[in-house]
Design a protein around this motif. Structure first.
Motif, mmCIF file in Angstrom:
data_model
loop_
_atom_site.group_PDB
_atom_site.id
_atom_site.type_symbol
_atom_site.label_atom_id
_atom_site.label_comp_id
_atom_site.label_asym_id
_atom_site.label_seq_id
_atom_site.Cartn_x
_atom_site.Cartn_y
_atom_site.Cartn_z
ATOM 1 N N ILE A 95 0.963 -1.208 -0.028
ATOM 2 C CA ILE A 95 0.008 -0.007 -0.115
ATOM 3 C C ILE A 95 1.011 1.214 -0.076
ATOM 4 C CG2 ILE A 95 -1.828 1.222 1.207
ATOM 5 C CD1 ILE A 95 -2.556 -1.474 2.523
ATOM 6 N N VAL A 96 0.613 2.070 -0.972
ATOM 7 C CA VAL A 96 1.371 3.471 -1.190
ATOM 8 C C VAL A 96 0.404 4.313 -0.452
ATOM 9 C CG1 VAL A 96 2.743 5.068 -2.546
ATOM 10 C CG2 VAL A 96 2.847 2.516 -3.026
ATOM 11 N N SER A 97 1.000 5.126 0.460
ATOM 12 C CA SER A 97 0.174 6.051 1.207
ATOM 13 C C SER A 97 -0.178 7.384 0.168
ATOM 14 C CB SER A 97 0.618 6.622 2.606
ATOM 15 O OG SER A 97 1.482 7.274 2.355
ATOM 16 N N HIS A 98 1.007 7.810 -0.388
ATOM 17 C CA HIS A 98 0.795 9.030 -1.122
ATOM 18 C C HIS A 98 2.037 8.921 -2.299
ATOM 19 C CE1 HIS A 98 3.210 10.442 2.286
ATOM 20 N NE2 HIS A 98 3.850 11.354 1.407
ATOM 21 N N MET A 99 2.131 9.839 -3.268
ATOM 22 C CA MET A 99 3.067 9.533 -4.091
ATOM 23 C C MET A 99 4.389 10.606 -4.244
ATOM 24 S SD MET A 99 2.405 7.104 -5.920
ATOM 25 C CE MET A 99 3.261 6.972 -7.488
ATOM 26 N N HIS A 100 4.752 10.969 -2.850
ATOM 27 C CA HIS A 100 5.852 11.645 -2.887
ATOM 28 C C HIS A 100 7.060 10.325 -3.200
ATOM 29 C CE1 HIS A 100 4.347 14.793 -0.083
ATOM 30 N NE2 HIS A 100 3.865 15.010 -1.358
ATOM 31 N N THR A 101 8.232 10.618 -3.691
ATOM 32 C CA THR A 101 9.344 9.822 -3.868
ATOM 33 C C THR A 101 9.756 8.959 -2.966
ATOM 34 O OG1 THR A 101 10.853 11.330 -4.100
ATOM 35 C CG2 THR A 101 10.173 10.711 -5.954
ATOM 36 N N ASP A 102 9.830 9.504 -1.575
ATOM 37 C CA ASP A 102 10.456 9.064 -0.260
ATOM 38 C C ASP A 102 9.321 8.032 0.220
ATOM 39 O OD1 ASP A 102 8.872 11.443 0.287
ATOM 40 O OD2 ASP A 102 9.557 11.194 2.270
ATOM 41 N N HIS A 103 8.156 7.684 -0.529
ATOM 42 C CA HIS A 103 7.257 6.762 -0.088
ATOM 43 C C HIS A 103 6.910 5.746 -1.093
ATOM 44 C CE1 HIS A 103 5.763 8.400 3.534
ATOM 45 N NE2 HIS A 103 6.170 9.839 3.071
ATOM 46 N N PHE A 104 7.485 5.710 -2.523
ATOM 47 C CA PHE A 104 7.133 4.924 -3.311
ATOM 48 C C PHE A 104 8.372 4.361 -4.308
ATOM 49 C CE2 PHE A 104 6.968 8.356 -6.319
ATOM 50 C CZ PHE A 104 7.214 7.833 -7.646
ATOM 51 N N LEU A 105 9.515 5.318 -4.377
ATOM 52 C CA LEU A 105 10.495 5.160 -5.279
ATOM 53 C C LEU A 105 11.040 3.464 -5.358
ATOM 54 C CD1 LEU A 105 11.732 6.527 -7.380
ATOM 55 C CD2 LEU A 105 13.337 7.346 -6.229
ATOM 56 N N ASP A 106 11.103 3.003 -3.903
ATOM 57 C CA ASP A 106 11.827 1.653 -4.169
ATOM 58 C C ASP A 106 10.898 0.545 -4.809
ATOM 59 O OD1 ASP A 106 14.118 1.452 -3.480
ATOM 60 O OD2 ASP A 106 13.984 0.520 -1.646
ATOM 61 N N LEU A 107 9.744 0.932 -5.310
ATOM 62 C CA LEU A 107 8.939 -0.028 -6.158
ATOM 63 C C LEU A 107 9.769 -0.624 -7.304
ATOM 64 C CD1 LEU A 107 5.256 1.228 -6.132
ATOM 65 C CD2 LEU A 107 6.136 -0.859 -5.155
ATOM 66 N N VAL A 108 10.668 0.492 -7.804
ATOM 67 C CA VAL A 108 11.642 0.173 -8.864
ATOM 68 C C VAL A 108 12.515 -0.991 -8.554
ATOM 69 C CG1 VAL A 108 13.236 1.129 -10.609
ATOM 70 C CG2 VAL A 108 11.476 2.594 -9.821
ATOM 71 N N THR A 109 13.296 -0.890 -7.426
ATOM 72 C CA THR A 109 14.068 -1.743 -6.470
ATOM 73 C C THR A 109 13.482 -3.043 -6.387
ATOM 74 O OG1 THR A 109 15.222 -0.053 -5.448
ATOM 75 C CG2 THR A 109 15.570 -2.213 -4.929
ATOM 76 N N MET A 110 12.005 -3.047 -5.957
ATOM 77 C CA MET A 110 11.289 -4.083 -5.534
ATOM 78 C C MET A 110 10.976 -5.000 -6.746
ATOM 79 S SD MET A 110 7.802 -4.823 -3.666
ATOM 80 C CE MET A 110 8.064 -4.358 -2.140
ATOM 81 N N ARG A 111 10.911 -4.340 -7.917
ATOM 82 C CA ARG A 111 10.471 -5.177 -9.069
ATOM 83 C C ARG A 111 11.696 -5.989 -9.632
ATOM 84 N NH1 ARG A 111 10.688 -7.708 -12.325
ATOM 85 N NH2 ARG A 111 9.816 -8.148 -14.087
#
Length: 133
Positions: free
Chosen positions: A56-72
């Motif tokens: 769950i991503v709370s909001h789209m500030h990079t410090d809250h979602f950017l590691d989705l790239v790494t997780m992929r």
């Protein structure tokens, strides 16, 4: 229920710490809330990303979602026999992630492993199976 802080740094990370990210475990369910830079490395100390039931991503500030790239990169390529990881994000986030994928040069970069769903920005969906005890 177990709540683990994977990262708590602001947008400018504190030395040696990850940005926002949390792991919630209850029963047999594992949910990651926010995936800020450095959080996937912390998650890997506890479990593999394919053991997650949802993100769950709370909001789209990079410090809250950017590691989705790494997780992929850490998440296995999926096929019909293996379900995609459910990722719940705020309104409009799917289009943002598609733009990032095009920037990476692989338009289907996220779509091969993640199923994006948009929440209403106020009420985050309940994840089936999460047991609070």
């Amino acid at each position: 229920m177990r709540f683990t802080i994977l990262g708590r740094s602001p947008a400018v990370p504190n030395p040696g710490e990850a940005c926002a990210g949390y792991l919630i475990e209850g029963g047999r369910t594992r949910v990651m809330v926010d995936v800020g830079p450095g959080t996937v490395a912390q998650l890997l100390r506890l479990c593999n990303p394919w053991e997650l039931d949802a993100v769950i991503v709370s909001h789209m500030h990079t410090d809250h979602f950017l590691d989705l790239v790494t997780m992929r990169y850490s998440f296995p390529w999926k096929d019909d026999a293996n379900p995609k990881l459910k990722v719940y994000m705020p309104p409009g986030a799917t289009a943002q992630m598609e733009t990032i994928a095009r920037g990476i040069g692989i338009p289907e970069y996220f779509a091969r492993s993640f199923a994006f769903f948009e929440h209403d920005g106020v009420v985050v969906p309940l994840v089936p199976g999460l047991v609070v005890d």
